[in-house]
Scaffold this motif. Structure first.
Motif, PDB file in Angstrom:
ATOM      1  N   TYR A 335       3.029   6.188  18.343  1.00  0.00           N
ATOM      2  CA  TYR A 335       2.845   7.343  19.228  1.00  0.00           C
ATOM      3  C   TYR A 335       3.847   8.422  18.853  1.00  0.00           C
ATOM      4  N   VAL A 336       3.339   9.650  18.674  1.00  0.00           N
ATOM      5  CA  VAL A 336       4.175  10.792  18.282  1.00  0.00           C
ATOM      6  C   VAL A 336       4.205  11.762  19.462  1.00  0.00           C
ATOM      7  N   PRO A 337       5.279  11.743  20.254  1.00  0.00           N
ATOM      8  CA  PRO A 337       5.298  12.523  21.503  1.00  0.00           C
ATOM      9  C   PRO A 337       5.121  14.028  21.309  1.00  0.00           C
ATOM     10  N   TRP A 338       5.768  14.613  20.291  1.00  0.00           N
ATOM     11  CA  TRP A 338       5.682  16.071  20.177  1.00  0.00           C
ATOM     12  C   TRP A 338       4.276  16.540  19.801  1.00  0.00           C
ATOM     13  N   MET A 339       3.461  15.637  19.237  1.00  0.00           N
ATOM     14  CA  MET A 339       2.067  15.947  18.954  1.00  0.00           C
ATOM     15  C   MET A 339       1.155  15.403  20.047  1.00  0.00           C
ATOM     16  N   ASP A 340       1.689  14.485  20.858  1.00  0.00           N
ATOM     17  CA  ASP A 340       0.928  13.784  21.898  1.00  0.00           C
ATOM     18  C   ASP A 340      -0.310  13.119  21.316  1.00  0.00           C
ATOM     19  N   VAL A 341      -0.125  12.415  20.195  1.00  0.00           N
ATOM     20  CA  VAL A 341      -1.230  11.706  19.551  1.00  0.00           C
ATOM     21  C   VAL A 341      -0.790  10.289  19.216  1.00  0.00           C
ATOM     22  N   ILE A 342      -1.776   9.416  19.124  1.00  0.00           N
ATOM     23  CA  ILE A 342      -1.511   8.037  18.735  1.00  0.00           C
ATOM     24  C   ILE A 342      -2.252   7.742  17.445  1.00  0.00           C
ATOM     25  N   PHE A 343      -1.590   7.058  16.529  1.00  0.00           N
ATOM     26  CA  PHE A 343      -2.179   6.688  15.250  1.00  0.00           C
ATOM     27  C   PHE A 343      -2.271   5.171  15.162  1.00  0.00           C
ATOM     28  N   LYS A 344      -3.297   4.705  14.459  1.00  0.00           N
ATOM     29  CA  LYS A 344      -3.443   3.279  14.175  1.00  0.00           C
ATOM     30  C   LYS A 344      -3.244   3.074  12.679  1.00  0.00           C
ATOM     31  N   ILE A 345      -2.349   2.172  12.329  1.00  0.00           N
ATOM     32  CA  ILE A 345      -2.040   1.907  10.921  1.00  0.00           C
ATOM     33  C   ILE A 345      -2.590   0.535  10.567  1.00  0.00           C
ATOM     34  N   GLU A 346      -3.561   0.488   9.664  1.00  0.00           N
ATOM     35  CA  GLU A 346      -4.254  -0.752   9.313  1.00  0.00           C
ATOM     36  C   GLU A 346      -3.850  -1.251   7.926  1.00  0.00           C
ATOM     37  N   SER A 347      -3.953  -2.560   7.747  1.00  0.00           N
ATOM     38  CA  SER A 347      -3.736  -3.166   6.438  1.00  0.00           C
ATOM     39  C   SER A 347      -4.342  -4.570   6.472  1.00  0.00           C
ATOM     40  N   PRO A 348      -4.808  -5.102   5.336  1.00  0.00           N
ATOM     41  CA  PRO A 348      -5.374  -6.453   5.346  1.00  0.00           C
ATOM     42  C   PRO A 348      -4.289  -7.518   5.487  1.00  0.00           C
ATOM     43  N   TYR A 349      -4.660  -8.643   6.095  1.00  0.00           N
ATOM     44  CA  TYR A 349      -3.709  -9.722   6.350  1.00  0.00           C
ATOM     45  C   TYR A 349      -3.118 -10.277   5.055  1.00  0.00           C
ATOM     46  N   GLY A 350      -3.872 -10.237   3.973  1.00  0.00           N
ATOM     47  CA  GLY A 350      -3.367 -10.730   2.687  1.00  0.00           C
ATOM     48  C   GLY A 350      -2.131  -9.995   2.222  1.00  0.00           C
ATOM     49  N   ILE A 351      -1.887  -8.812   2.759  1.00  0.00           N
ATOM     50  CA  ILE A 351      -0.678  -8.038   2.450  1.00  0.00           C
ATOM     51  C   ILE A 351       0.359  -8.202   3.550  1.00  0.00           C
ATOM     52  N   THR A 352      -0.052  -8.067   4.808  1.00  0.00           N
ATOM     53  CA  THR A 352       0.925  -8.035   5.901  1.00  0.00           C
ATOM     54  C   THR A 352       1.457  -9.405   6.294  1.00  0.00           C
ATOM     55  N   LYS A 353       0.871 -10.482   5.794  1.00  0.00           N
ATOM     56  CA  LYS A 353       1.481 -11.783   6.071  1.00  0.00           C
ATOM     57  C   LYS A 353       2.794 -11.932   5.319  1.00  0.00           C
ATOM     58  N   ASN A 354       3.023 -11.054   4.357  1.00  0.00           N
ATOM     59  CA  ASN A 354       4.307 -10.955   3.674  1.00  0.00           C
ATOM     60  C   ASN A 354       5.232 -10.111   4.560  1.00  0.00           C
ATOM     61  N   GLU A 355       6.210 -10.744   5.185  1.00  0.00           N
ATOM     62  CA  GLU A 355       7.044 -10.054   6.181  1.00  0.00           C
ATOM     63  C   GLU A 355       7.777  -8.855   5.594  1.00  0.00           C
ATOM     64  N   GLU A 356       8.260  -8.982   4.359  1.00  0.00           N
ATOM     65  CA  GLU A 356       8.981  -7.874   3.745  1.00  0.00           C
ATOM     66  C   GLU A 356       8.070  -6.668   3.539  1.00  0.00           C
ATOM     67  N   LEU A 357       6.843  -6.912   3.058  1.00  0.00           N
ATOM     68  CA  LEU A 357       5.894  -5.816   2.890  1.00  0.00           C
ATOM     69  C   LEU A 357       5.532  -5.203   4.232  1.00  0.00           C
ATOM     70  N   ARG A 358       5.356  -6.054   5.215  1.00  0.00           N
ATOM     71  CA  ARG A 358       5.001  -5.588   6.558  1.00  0.00           C
ATOM     72  C   ARG A 358       6.073  -4.639   7.104  1.00  0.00           C
ATOM     73  N   ASP A 359       7.331  -5.014   6.927  1.00  0.00           N
ATOM     74  CA  ASP A 359       8.432  -4.190   7.419  1.00  0.00           C
ATOM     75  C   ASP A 359       8.553  -2.888   6.625  1.00  0.00           C
ATOM     76  N   ASN A 360       8.349  -2.974   5.308  1.00  0.00           N
ATOM     77  CA  ASN A 360       8.436  -1.764   4.481  1.00  0.00           C
ATOM     78  C   ASN A 360       7.324  -0.775   4.806  1.00  0.00           C
ATOM     79  N   ILE A 361       6.137  -1.298   5.083  1.00  0.00           N
ATOM     80  CA  ILE A 361       5.025  -0.416   5.468  1.00  0.00           C
ATOM     81  C   ILE A 361       5.359   0.310   6.761  1.00  0.00           C
ATOM     82  N   LYS A 362       5.877  -0.416   7.734  1.00  0.00           N
ATOM     83  CA  LYS A 362       6.218   0.218   9.012  1.00  0.00           C
ATOM     84  C   LYS A 362       7.297   1.274   8.811  1.00  0.00           C
TER      85      LYS A 362
END
Length: 418
Positions: A335-362
């Motif tokens: 959520y970006v308050p100054w824009m008052d918008v919400i974004f959804k960030i998607e990725s396949p589980y084959g990538i995000t099950k890697n905790e380091e990649l998951r944290d770097n993406i965020k």
């Protein structure tokens, strides 16, 4: 002017009454109470959402985040422009989609590479539409083009929308696959919108006599293209995300209601998450922060089913390298308050099950938003690929033997009407 001062005055009174009925404090309390449901949420007995880590709501200071470092050496982004469906009196529907990749730091050779798809549809098999025999190069190999015909008779409703989707997803998936081998292994790829062609996939699994896109060979090509893109990124463990600017999901709200939670005031999941992440009333200056959720996984959706032999979607025709679960959709919300918008960030589980990649993406997403709101590279891709109004008019004028199908609304509400 159609509204006189007396009308504006009465509308203002109506607005004040509506505003008074909005009980913000109760909504805020309800939102916090509902967070626990997201640990594992079921709908009709099936798990439709699970937290991949501890449930939390995080916030980062925008100024501090903008002074941090980008976790990736290079960023790629894919976007496409469209003429939007053009309809003719003859019954012909045509949409042109033009796709490009952008990078930061800028790579002009990459920016020059383009893919153009013209998708045409007429319901009659007696009408001849000239198509190309596969991909044709232009601009000394920097561009590729293809004219395709969607199978006659498979569309009786939402024709323009489906023609657009097929043109768009074919152009984008083909362009990304064309470019994949040349992308730096230390980079991240941002797709504009979801990581899968959701609307097209929905109509491929829904039984309908009016929309039967499952019988068109191009839709299967599109799905295979997206699986190939996922396979390459999972294999190389290279980050890939979909930056969804306007999330339209309703599944969480539906599941909460089905689980006996009454009085929910929201119709869309995005509205729920916006209230969940809002700092209004909790911080003196909420615009100093970006707020976000933990990562979630959405199992048991058709992203995995499309790979199973029991699927009514494509039966045994999609090739894939990894277990079906690796293609599950995972996401977090920002959520970006100054824009008052919400974004959804998607990725396949084959990538995000890697905790380091998951944290770097965020960290990457929060960094990009703190710098530019929308990721700068995605804005670049949009600028490169966009087909502007004047260009759309030029394209329409090329059809000198066909007459554009216009209605009164086209005349009354033109693109320039404000």
């Amino acid at each position: 002017m159609t509204l006189e001062p007396v009308h504006i005055k009465e509308i203002s009174r109506i607005v004040s009454n509506i505003d008074v009925s909005n009980e913000d404090d109760k909504e805020s309390e309800m939102t916090s109470d509902l967070l626990g449901y997201l640990q594992e949420l079921k709908y009709r007995g099936r798990v439709i959402l699970k937290s991949m880590e501890k449930l939390y709501r995080g916030k980062v200071n925008i100024e501090q985040m903008s002074r941090s470092s980008d976790p990736f050496e290079i960023t790629y982004a894919c976007d496409s422009g469209s003429t939007n469906p053009i309809t003719f009196d003859s019954g012909l529907f045509v949409d042109f989609c033009h796709c490009a990749l952008a990078s930061t730091p800028t790579d002009l050779d990459l920016h020059m590479k383009r893919t153009i798809v013209a998708a045409a549809y007429n319901p009659s098999e007696n009408v001849t539409i000239k198509t190309t025999d596969g991909w044709q190069e232009f601009d000394e190999g920097s561009g590729r083009k293809n004219i395709i015909r969607i199978q006659p008779g498979i569309l009786n409703k939402r024709i323009g929308r489906m023609v657009h989707d097929i043109a768009l997803y074919l152009a984008e998936s083909e362009h990304m696959n064309w470019m994949l081998d040349g992308l730096d292994d230390n980079g991240i790829l941002i797709m504009d919108g979801p990581i899968y062609p959701k609307r097209l996939m929905y109509w491929m699994v829904v039984e309908s006599e009016d929309i039967q896109v499952q019988y068109d060979p191009h839709t299967k090509t599109i799905l295979q293209n997206y699986i190939d893109i996922m396979d390459e990124h999972v294999k190389q463990q290279k980050p890939l995300i979909g930056f969804v600017k306007n999330p339209e999901d309703i599944q969480i709200i539906q599941a909460l209601k089905q689980n006996g939670v009454w009085g929910i005031p929201w119709a869309m999941d995005a509205q729920f998450f916006k209230n969940l992440l809002s700092l209004k009333g909790h911080d003196d200056d909420e615009n100093k922060y970006i707020t976000y959720t933990n990562w979630f996984i959405q199992p048991n959706k058709f992203y995995e089913k499309m790979l199973n032999t029991t699927s009514p979607l494509v039966e045994d025709t999609l090739e894939h390298e990894y277990p079906a679960d690796d293609y599950s959709l995972t996401f977090f919300m920002v959520y970006v308050p100054w824009m008052d918008v919400i974004f959804k960030i998607e990725s396949p589980y084959g990538i995000t099950k890697n905790e380091e990649l998951r944290d770097n993406i965020k960290r990457k997403v929060l960094y990009d938003i703190s710098i530019n709101g929308i990721p700068r590279t995605l804005s670049k891709a949009d600028s490169i690929a966009k087909i502007r109004k004047s260009e759309r008019e030029q394209i329409k004028e090329q059809f000198n033997t066909l007459k554009i199908d216009t209605s009164y609304n086209d005349v009354r509400w033109s693109e320039t009407d404000v």
